[in-house]
Design a protein around this motif. Structure first.
Motif, short mmCIF file in Angstrom:
data_model
loop_
_atom_site.label_atom_id
_atom_site.label_comp_id
_atom_site.label_asym_id
_atom_site.label_seq_id
_atom_site.Cartn_x
_atom_site.Cartn_y
_atom_site.Cartn_z
N LEU A 196 -0.01 51.99 7.19
CA LEU A 196 -1.30 52.65 7.25
C LEU A 196 -1.16 54.02 6.57
CD1 LEU A 196 -4.23 52.71 8.32
CD2 LEU A 196 -3.36 53.67 10.45
N GLU A 197 -1.92 54.23 5.51
CA GLU A 197 -1.90 55.51 4.80
C GLU A 197 -3.26 56.17 4.90
OE1 GLU A 197 0.56 55.83 1.04
OE2 GLU A 197 0.18 53.68 1.07
N VAL A 198 -3.25 57.49 4.92
CA VAL A 198 -4.47 58.27 5.05
C VAL A 198 -4.75 59.00 3.75
CG1 VAL A 198 -5.61 60.16 6.28
CG2 VAL A 198 -4.14 58.57 7.54
N PHE A 199 -5.97 58.88 3.29
CA PHE A 199 -6.44 59.64 2.13
C PHE A 199 -7.69 60.39 2.54
CE2 PHE A 199 -3.95 56.20 0.45
CZ PHE A 199 -3.27 56.75 -0.64
N PRO A 200 -7.85 61.64 2.08
CA PRO A 200 -7.14 62.36 1.02
C PRO A 200 -5.66 62.57 1.32
CG PRO A 200 -9.14 63.53 1.69
CD PRO A 200 -8.90 62.48 2.69
N SER A 201 -4.92 62.70 0.22
CA SER A 201 -3.52 63.09 0.28
C SER A 201 -3.16 63.65 -1.08
CB SER A 201 -2.63 61.88 0.62
OG SER A 201 -2.47 61.05 -0.50
N GLY A 202 -1.90 63.94 -1.27
CA GLY A 202 -1.47 64.43 -2.57
C GLY A 202 -1.37 63.33 -3.61
N ILE B 134 2.05 55.72 10.52
CA ILE B 134 1.48 56.25 9.28
C ILE B 134 2.56 56.33 8.21
CG2 ILE B 134 0.16 58.13 8.22
CD1 ILE B 134 -1.26 56.62 10.49
N ARG B 135 2.57 55.34 7.35
CA ARG B 135 3.53 55.31 6.24
C ARG B 135 3.11 54.24 5.25
NH1 ARG B 135 7.51 51.09 7.24
NH2 ARG B 135 7.29 50.27 9.37
N THR C 159 -13.98 68.24 15.63
CA THR C 159 -13.84 68.80 16.98
C THR C 159 -13.25 67.77 17.94
OG1 THR C 159 -15.72 70.29 16.63
CG2 THR C 159 -15.09 69.83 18.91
N HIS C 160 -13.74 66.55 17.86
CA HIS C 160 -13.22 65.49 18.72
C HIS C 160 -11.77 65.15 18.39
CE1 HIS C 160 -16.93 64.66 20.77
NE2 HIS C 160 -17.57 64.38 19.65
N LEU C 161 -11.45 65.10 17.10
CA LEU C 161 -10.11 64.72 16.67
C LEU C 161 -9.05 65.71 17.14
CD1 LEU C 161 -10.93 63.65 13.01
CD2 LEU C 161 -9.92 62.16 14.73
N LYS D 166 -4.40 62.29 10.20
CA LYS D 166 -3.00 61.90 10.35
C LYS D 166 -2.47 62.27 11.73
CE LYS D 166 -1.16 61.82 5.63
NZ LYS D 166 -0.26 62.49 4.67
N ALA D 167 -2.73 63.51 12.16
CA ALA D 167 -2.23 63.97 13.45
C ALA D 167 -2.81 63.14 14.59
CB ALA D 167 -2.56 65.45 13.64
N TRP D 168 -4.09 62.87 14.53
CA TRP D 168 -4.75 62.10 15.59
C TRP D 168 -4.24 60.66 15.63
CZ3 TRP D 168 -8.32 58.00 14.89
CH2 TRP D 168 -8.94 57.56 16.06
N LEU D 169 -4.10 60.04 14.47
CA LEU D 169 -3.60 58.66 14.43
C LEU D 169 -2.16 58.57 14.94
CD1 LEU D 169 -5.13 57.61 11.00
CD2 LEU D 169 -5.63 56.51 13.19
N LYS D 170 -1.32 59.50 14.50
CA LYS D 170 0.08 59.51 14.98
C LYS D 170 0.14 59.72 16.48
CE LYS D 170 2.28 61.13 10.71
NZ LYS D 170 3.01 62.26 10.06
#
Length: 224
Positions: free
Chosen positions: A156-162, A151-152, A214-216, A141-145
């Motif tokens: 585009l949603e990222v999983f894993p998530s809650g 991201i919403r 590490t790259h992210l 999420k941090a890298w994509l943002k």
């Protein structure tokens, strides 16, 4: 059709490969509760009951009237990027750009699927070994943002998530080419063939999460 009847009907032409079935079940270790969408209901609901193996069997039969989804445990063997049909990323150019960006940080193995009859996409990013789910979620999420992705929900949603995520291989699932065009629909394959193909795709596109992490998390991972 009920889950038990659907799974029984789907396997009448031959027994499902039990090794493959166990491999799929191992991808979903957190089954204390689950999500489901009943026939005629446009909304997903959370069930407080266990996601029993019989429900997963029914789901992947692609003949069950109810759709099922799983939650994430402490560790995961894959991430999924969820792209809705009306998302600005739901086109061949943006799909390729996203996959190229992932490859640039060591996540060269990514597999696009049509997630459902809605024609949305699930981009699976499998790992060689189980990775911490929270770490995967936060780093991606941090890298994509940081690289300008919206991201919403709906984009585009990222999983894993809650949240829970629809299980693969259900009705409406399809294999896609690199441009996001359906190559093969789930309904065109028998249960054993569909399951084997899905697992083959994950197995042959695994990524080394510690290296990618590490790259992210490096400032130099920002893209242009």
């Amino acid at each position: 059709m009920t889950g038990a009847k659907a799974f029984s009907k789907a396997t009448t032409s031959g027994e499902i490969n039990q090794r493959a079935r166990q491999e799929l079940l191992s991808l979903y270790p957190s089954r204390a509760h689950h999500i489901y969408k009943a026939p005629g209901d446009p909304n997903w609901k959370v069930s407080r009951f266990k996601l029993a193996t019989g429900l997963i069997d029914a789901a992947i039969s692609a003949e069950c009237d109810t759709f099922y989804g799983a939650f994430w445990g402490d560790k995961t063997r894959f991430a999924v990027l969820d792209i809705d049909k009306d998302s600005k990323y739901h086109n061949a150019q943006e799909l390729q750009r996203l996959r190229d960006n992932l490859a640039a940080v060591g996540l060269s193995g990514s597999v696009p699927f049509q997630s459902s009859q809605s024609t949305g996409w699930h981009l699976y990013v499998p790992f060689f070994d189980p990775a911490p789910s929270k770490e995967v979620e936060q780093a991606l999420k941090a890298w994509l943002k940081r690289n300008g992705y919206d991201i919403r929900c709906g984009q585009l949603e990222v999983f894993p998530s809650g949240n829970g995520l629809r299980l693969p291989l259900q009705r409406g699932f399809a294999w896609l080419d690199d441009d996001g065009v359906p190559l093969l629909k789930r309904e065109e394959l028998g249960l054993d063939a569909a399951l084997s193909r899905f697992l083959f795709d994950l197995r042959n596109n695994c990524n080394d999460w510690p290296v990618s992490y590490t790259h992210l998390t490096l400032p130099t991972s920002d893209l242009v």
